[in-house]
Design an enzyme around this catalytic site. Sequence first.
Site, mmCIF file in Angstrom:
data_model
loop_
_atom_site.group_PDB
_atom_site.id
_atom_site.type_symbol
_atom_site.label_atom_id
_atom_site.label_comp_id
_atom_site.label_asym_id
_atom_site.label_seq_id
_atom_site.Cartn_x
_atom_site.Cartn_y
_atom_site.Cartn_z
ATOM 1 N N ASP A 1 44.658 17.723 86.592
ATOM 2 C CA ASP A 1 46.000 18.077 86.282
ATOM 3 C C ASP A 1 47.176 17.685 85.251
ATOM 4 O OD1 ASP A 1 47.972 19.868 85.972
ATOM 5 O OD2 ASP A 1 47.481 21.132 88.482
ATOM 6 N N LYS B 1 55.949 22.852 81.042
ATOM 7 C CA LYS B 1 56.934 21.946 81.134
ATOM 8 C C LYS B 1 57.044 20.656 79.863
ATOM 9 C CE LYS B 1 55.517 23.536 85.884
ATOM 10 N NZ LYS B 1 54.176 23.490 85.975
ATOM 11 N N TRP C 1 50.224 21.068 94.446
ATOM 12 C CA TRP C 1 49.129 21.523 93.394
ATOM 13 C C TRP C 1 48.089 20.803 93.459
ATOM 14 C CZ3 TRP C 1 50.764 25.767 91.090
ATOM 15 C CH2 TRP C 1 51.991 26.094 90.647
HETATM 16 C C1 LIG Z 1 53.535 23.633 86.927
HETATM 17 C C2 LIG Z 1 51.851 23.699 87.765
HETATM 18 C C3 LIG Z 1 51.007 24.404 87.052
HETATM 19 C C4 LIG Z 1 51.294 25.386 87.465
HETATM 20 O O1 LIG Z 1 50.773 26.047 86.018
HETATM 21 P P1 LIG Z 1 50.163 27.446 85.112
HETATM 22 O O2 LIG Z 1 50.793 27.275 84.232
HETATM 23 O O3 LIG Z 1 52.002 28.121 86.042
HETATM 24 O O4 LIG Z 1 49.320 28.643 86.292
HETATM 25 C C5 LIG Z 1 49.856 23.290 87.489
HETATM 26 N N1 LIG Z 1 49.868 22.040 88.194
HETATM 27 C C6 LIG Z 1 50.478 21.301 88.264
HETATM 28 C C7 LIG Z 1 50.728 20.038 88.732
HETATM 29 C C8 LIG Z 1 52.051 22.230 87.863
HETATM 30 O O5 LIG Z 1 52.935 21.301 87.085
#
Ligand SMILES: *Cc1c(COP(=O)(O)O)cnc(C)c1O
Length: 360
Positions: free
Chosen positions: A172, A196, A102
């Site tokens: 993030d 999540k 990511w």
């Molecule tokens: C799932 C995830 C993403 C992507 O998220 P989207 O909502 O599908 O764009 C980005 N960063 C992390 C750390 C993730 O777990």
Amino acid sequence: MNRVFNFSAGPAMLPSAVLKQAREEMLDWRGTGMSVMEMSHRGKEFMSIAEQAEADLREVLAIPDNYKVLFLQGGASAQFAAIPMNLLRGRDRADYVNTGAWSKKAIAAAKKYCNVNVVASSEDSGFTTIPAFEDWSLDSDAAYLHYTPNETIGGVEFHWIPETGDVPLVADMSSTILSRPIDVSRFGLIYAGAQKNIGPAGLTLVIVREDLIGDPDPALPDVLSYSLQSKAGSMLNTPPTHGWYLAGLVFKWIKDQGGLDVVAEVNRRKAEKLYQAIDESDFYANPVEPQSRSWMNVPFTLAKPELDGQFLEGAAAEGLVTLKGHRSVGGMRASIYNAMPEAGVDALIDFMREFEKQNG
Ligand SMILES: *Cc1c(COP(=O)(O)O)cnc(C)c1O
């Protein structure tokens, strides 16, 4: 009805109590004769849902008053671009830490807008470590420093917050937000896709310090502008109303659990017992250095990978589903977010022990 223990990395399990309340309220939300999905986002009913959700989130995360909370769309992935476009503010470079899949996506997206300085990377270790902070080459003129506190695919997590002085820290937190208390005041911006630990896919949370959002790139699309969205109460256009409502129910559920201190204790216990079961066995292995192991995403491999399919089938028969590892890592991955009950982790450990006994 038979609910399974769903170890999906995302979209992930939601608390049963939240789903039951949503079901109760589905056809007639509190005497309105309609579902939340059918309401005007500007009507007083939805406004009260939206305000309550924000107030509960602020309480749960102890968000200081000088931070805005935005309920947006486009996922964490839209934020990969929105962050440089909003936060460069005339500067031409930003610092990024590369700890896995990511991080890499965030870096690739930011390169379209600015010079990206990768201040530290754990690529040499196969992303099984967090680079030691002493070795980071920070740039005091960077517009911000971006990192990924929890790498959902590699299962690597920071259990500390980088100290970046006057350079705003951007995180993030898609797969770790609300897993424990955090000191929001250490961050310039926190963002997370909802699917999540917050609610259903389609909602993206941004928590941003007010002084950072004044002067965005003029080419920025309005819907991605923190400044305009904040002035409009995240309703520059129709927001993801149903996701916002469900997120509000999740925030209430966290309060009902006793808040993030209690949630964190449960999460710590769940993760510790699963890692312990893996470490005690010669049949299962997790590659991540122990002090950087994720509380939320636990990848593990079998000593006999030819048995992966049999493991997944046997687990599914016990109601333990979506354990297949990410295609880039292989093996298994158990995602054990807030909504995964401790009983689910216990059942997984029991199954793993039994499987090893039969096949080890
Ligand atoms: C799932 C995830 C993403 C992507 O998220 P989207 O909502 O599908 O764009 C980005 N960063 C992390 C750390 C993730 O777990």
